[in-house]
Enzyme design. Structure first.
Site, PDB file in Angstrom:
ATOM      1  N   CYS A  11      41.554 136.892  32.931  1.00  0.00           N
ATOM      2  CA  CYS A  11      41.815 135.575  33.550  1.00  0.00           C
ATOM      3  C   CYS A  11      42.149 134.556  32.398  1.00  0.00           C
ATOM      4  O   CYS A  11      41.600 134.802  31.401  1.00  0.00           O
ATOM      5  CB  CYS A  11      40.444 134.989  34.328  1.00  0.00           C
ATOM      6  N   CYS A  87      43.682 136.328  38.232  1.00  0.00           N
ATOM      7  CA  CYS A  87      43.932 135.070  38.490  1.00  0.00           C
ATOM      8  C   CYS A  87      45.472 134.984  38.281  1.00  0.00           C
ATOM      9  O   CYS A  87      46.151 135.669  37.525  1.00  0.00           O
ATOM     10  CB  CYS A  87      43.409 134.064  37.519  1.00  0.00           C
ATOM     11  N   CYS A  95      51.465 139.264  28.742  1.00  0.00           N
ATOM     12  CA  CYS A  95      50.649 139.805  27.927  1.00  0.00           C
ATOM     13  C   CYS A  95      51.053 140.517  26.679  1.00  0.00           C
ATOM     14  O   CYS A  95      52.311 140.946  26.718  1.00  0.00           O
ATOM     15  CB  CYS A  95      50.036 140.939  29.072  1.00  0.00           C
TER      16      CYS A  95
END
Length: 165
Positions: A11, A87, A95
């Site tokens: 998150c 989320c 990422c």
């Protein structure tokens, strides 16, 4: 000896949902899974209500902390088998490259830390998130990850992300 699968929950702030998921999977999946959590922009502390809800359910919270996801993108980091974003903002971010080339899926949950109200209303939001995570993770730990082919497992992970609690 059975293999232990490493799971990372993401998150953005790593203060509520991902922390709850980490604690929950480490309890209910401890024989097969080891969970971690992190965030792209961690708050630096765990939300007090997350700690309160976990303590009320007899979770040990001493090792829970808000941390940056870069801790898990280092060469000496644990090889990750699964990475789940919890989320929508974390799901939309680029990422890092994770060691171990894990399977990924987005499992969106409402943010209990965003709830405004009195302590009882905020606690109810955290308890509801805990319930939804428990349902989803109970389904996850029942998957035959050792024996299912890669494409089928990836599809099942995405299906779990669409599960209505």
């Amino acid at each position: 000896m059975k293999r232990i699968y490493n799971v990372l929950f993401l998150c953005t702030g790593n203060s509520a949902r991902s922390i709850l998921a980490e604690a929950l999977l480490n309890r209910i999946g401890s024989k097969r899974f080891h969970a971690f959590s992190a965030g792209s922009n961690p708050k630096g502390n765990v939300h007090p209500m997350a700690l309160h809800v976990l303590k009320r359910q007899n979770y040990i919270v001493d090792d829970l902390r808000s941390k940056n996801w870069n801790e898990f993108a280092q060469a000496d980091s644990p090889d990750l088998d699964f990475v789940f974003t919890l989320c929508d903002s974390a799901a939309g971010e680029t990422c890092p490259v994770w060691p171990g080339q894990p399977m990924t899926a987005h499992w969106g949950f409402p943010d209990p830390a965003a709830v405004k109200g009195n302590d009882a209303e905020i606690a109810a939001a955290f308890n509801e998130t805990m319930r939804m995570l428990s349902n989803r993770l109970s389904l996850f730990i029942e998957l035959p990850v050792e024996s299912i082919d890669h494409l089928s497992l990836q599809e099942k992970l995405h299906q779990l992300g669409n599960t209505q609690e």
